[in-house]
Motif scaffolding. Structure first.
Motif, mmCIF file in Angstrom:
data_model
loop_
_atom_site.group_PDB
_atom_site.id
_atom_site.type_symbol
_atom_site.label_atom_id
_atom_site.label_comp_id
_atom_site.label_asym_id
_atom_site.label_seq_id
_atom_site.Cartn_x
_atom_site.Cartn_y
_atom_site.Cartn_z
ATOM 1 N N ARG A 51 0.825 -1.219 0.000
ATOM 2 C CA ARG A 51 0.000 0.000 0.000
ATOM 3 C C ARG A 51 0.855 1.263 0.000
ATOM 4 N NH1 ARG A 51 -4.079 -1.505 4.656
ATOM 5 N NH2 ARG A 51 -3.309 -3.594 4.459
ATOM 6 N N THR A 52 1.904 1.272 0.787
ATOM 7 C CA THR A 52 2.785 2.435 0.795
ATOM 8 C C THR A 52 3.471 2.581 -0.552
ATOM 9 O OG1 THR A 52 3.119 2.282 3.178
ATOM 10 C CG2 THR A 52 4.786 3.500 1.933
ATOM 11 N N TYR A 53 3.940 1.475 -1.106
ATOM 12 C CA TYR A 53 4.569 1.532 -2.422
ATOM 13 C C TYR A 53 3.604 2.116 -3.461
ATOM 14 C CZ TYR A 53 6.633 0.307 -6.843
ATOM 15 O OH TYR A 53 7.131 0.384 -8.120
ATOM 16 N N GLU A 54 2.371 1.650 -3.470
ATOM 17 C CA GLU A 54 1.417 2.129 -4.474
ATOM 18 C C GLU A 54 1.105 3.616 -4.326
ATOM 19 O OE1 GLU A 54 -1.799 -0.693 -4.018
ATOM 20 O OE2 GLU A 54 -0.938 -2.012 -5.567
ATOM 21 N N LYS A 55 1.182 4.154 -3.103
ATOM 22 C CA LYS A 55 0.978 5.593 -2.905
ATOM 23 C C LYS A 55 2.236 6.383 -3.236
ATOM 24 C CE LYS A 55 -2.665 5.677 0.465
ATOM 25 N NZ LYS A 55 -3.195 6.321 1.627
ATOM 26 N N PHE A 80 7.678 -5.616 -0.111
ATOM 27 C CA PHE A 80 7.121 -6.885 0.335
ATOM 28 C C PHE A 80 5.648 -6.924 -0.028
ATOM 29 C CE2 PHE A 80 10.824 -6.454 3.029
ATOM 30 C CZ PHE A 80 11.363 -7.723 2.957
ATOM 31 N N SER A 81 5.297 -7.852 -0.905
ATOM 32 C CA SER A 81 3.908 -8.004 -1.319
ATOM 33 C C SER A 81 3.709 -9.383 -1.915
ATOM 34 C CB SER A 81 3.535 -6.940 -2.353
ATOM 35 O OG SER A 81 2.222 -7.149 -2.815
ATOM 36 N N SER A 82 2.619 -10.019 -1.507
ATOM 37 C CA SER A 82 2.288 -11.311 -2.107
ATOM 38 C C SER A 82 1.562 -11.115 -3.435
ATOM 39 C CB SER A 82 1.432 -12.140 -1.148
ATOM 40 O OG SER A 82 0.256 -11.430 -0.821
ATOM 41 N N THR A 83 1.120 -9.895 -3.696
ATOM 42 C CA THR A 83 0.475 -9.555 -4.964
ATOM 43 C C THR A 83 1.553 -9.339 -6.015
ATOM 44 O OG1 THR A 83 -1.310 -8.453 -3.768
ATOM 45 C CG2 THR A 83 -1.061 -7.908 -6.109
ATOM 46 N N ALA A 84 1.409 -9.977 -7.145
ATOM 47 C CA ALA A 84 2.397 -9.798 -8.221
ATOM 48 C C ALA A 84 2.321 -8.374 -8.755
ATOM 49 C CB ALA A 84 2.148 -10.800 -9.341
ATOM 50 N N LEU A 85 3.387 -7.640 -8.578
ATOM 51 C CA LEU A 85 3.477 -6.269 -9.071
ATOM 52 C C LEU A 85 4.660 -6.197 -10.025
ATOM 53 C CD1 LEU A 85 3.061 -4.434 -5.647
ATOM 54 C CD2 LEU A 85 1.315 -4.716 -7.397
ATOM 55 N N HIS A 86 4.712 -5.168 -10.796
ATOM 56 C CA HIS A 86 5.846 -4.945 -11.689
ATOM 57 C C HIS A 86 6.435 -3.592 -11.322
ATOM 58 C CE1 HIS A 86 4.747 -8.481 -13.926
ATOM 59 N NE2 HIS A 86 3.505 -8.042 -13.931
ATOM 60 N N PRO A 87 7.308 -3.565 -10.289
ATOM 61 C CA PRO A 87 7.829 -2.292 -9.801
ATOM 62 C C PRO A 87 8.543 -1.498 -10.899
ATOM 63 C CG PRO A 87 8.462 -4.088 -8.348
ATOM 64 C CD PRO A 87 7.859 -4.698 -9.571
ATOM 65 N N TRP A 89 9.410 1.904 -10.047
ATOM 66 C CA TRP A 89 10.133 2.934 -9.309
ATOM 67 C C TRP A 89 11.582 2.504 -9.192
ATOM 68 C CZ3 TRP A 89 8.594 4.359 -3.620
ATOM 69 C CH2 TRP A 89 9.161 5.585 -3.260
ATOM 70 N N SER A 90 12.495 3.411 -9.450
ATOM 71 C CA SER A 90 13.923 3.088 -9.464
ATOM 72 C C SER A 90 14.363 2.404 -8.179
ATOM 73 C CB SER A 90 14.752 4.358 -9.675
ATOM 74 O OG SER A 90 14.612 5.224 -8.564
ATOM 75 N N ALA A 91 15.276 1.474 -8.334
ATOM 76 C CA ALA A 91 15.927 0.762 -7.227
ATOM 77 C C ALA A 91 14.954 -0.038 -6.359
ATOM 78 C CB ALA A 91 16.743 1.742 -6.374
ATOM 79 N N THR A 92 13.873 -0.542 -6.952
ATOM 80 C CA THR A 92 12.890 -1.324 -6.205
ATOM 81 C C THR A 92 12.948 -2.792 -6.616
ATOM 82 O OG1 THR A 92 11.383 0.561 -6.060
ATOM 83 C CG2 THR A 92 10.436 -1.610 -5.656
ATOM 84 N N THR A 93 13.004 -3.658 -5.605
ATOM 85 C CA THR A 93 12.970 -5.098 -5.814
ATOM 86 C C THR A 93 11.800 -5.650 -5.023
ATOM 87 O OG1 THR A 93 15.380 -5.158 -5.964
ATOM 88 C CG2 THR A 93 14.255 -7.254 -5.531
ATOM 89 N N GLN A 94 10.981 -6.476 -5.653
ATOM 90 C CA GLN A 94 9.857 -7.073 -4.953
ATOM 91 C C GLN A 94 10.239 -8.428 -4.383
ATOM 92 O OE1 GLN A 94 6.156 -7.567 -7.102
ATOM 93 N NE2 GLN A 94 5.148 -8.457 -5.328
#
Length: 181
Positions: A51-55, A80-87, A89-94
């Motif tokens: 949620r924080t990432y999405e905001k 950290f997310s169990s939902t498959a996202l495609h980050p 934003w720079s320097a982000t690893t899921q």
């Protein structure tokens, strides 16, 4: 061993939900930004929940609010997310696996502090597992009345020692360190 440092804005009644949405965060001055700069200067990794990432992902790349904008846009972020996202934003690893196990592993690696900013669900999960070493709380002089509270569902007794207390306008800047750290 690296430290996990939780930085949160909270109301007097413990609400830590996005302050802008409840308008409960009031009465700070430049000392707040100086305090934030001190905290992030030691961090080289940031942990985020979904949620924080999405905001934040659409907001911070265009923000000019310093010192946080440059920091959060360039610092490696672990989402950290169990939902498959495609980050994007720079320097982000899921990471979709167990957050506590991943953070425990990160703590054993060389590096600076590991920060958590916002991300209440993740913060509470790491508190339950005794993985948060320091609390950096900014307490606003207001009662939010409603909203998600930081210290709901944080598990069993944990003890922290006060490292420092300062002020920013009417806000308290509190720094606690885990006693057994």
């Amino acid at each position: 061993m690296r430290n996990v440092v939780l930085y949160e804005l909270v109301s007097l009644d413990g609400v830590a939900e996005e302050p802008g949405e409840g308008n409960w965060f009031i009465d700070s001055d430049q000392r707040l930004m100086d305090n934030l700069a001190e905290v992030i200067a030691r961090q080289d990794t940031v942990l985020l929940g979904r949620r924080t990432y999405e905001k934040w992902a659409p907001h911070w790349p265009a923000s000019t609010m310093q010192p946080f904008a440059d920091f959060i846009n360039t610092t490696p972020k672990i989402l950290f997310s169990s939902t498959a996202l495609h980050p994007t934003w720079s320097a982000t690893t899921q990471v979709t696996g167990n957050a506590a196990a991943n953070v425990a592993d990160l703590k054993r690696r060389a590096g600076g502090d590991i920060g958590i900013h916002g991300s209440l669900t993740l913060a509470q999960a790491l508190l339950r597992e005794h993985l948060v070493d320091e609390l950096r709380l900014v307490v606003s002089p207001s009662l939010a009345g409603g909203g998600r509270r930081l210290f709901d569902d944080t598990g069993d007794l944990q003890r922290f020692s006060l490292v420092s207390a300062d002020r920013s306008g009417g806000c308290l800047l509190l720094h606690y360190r885990r006693r057994d750290a």
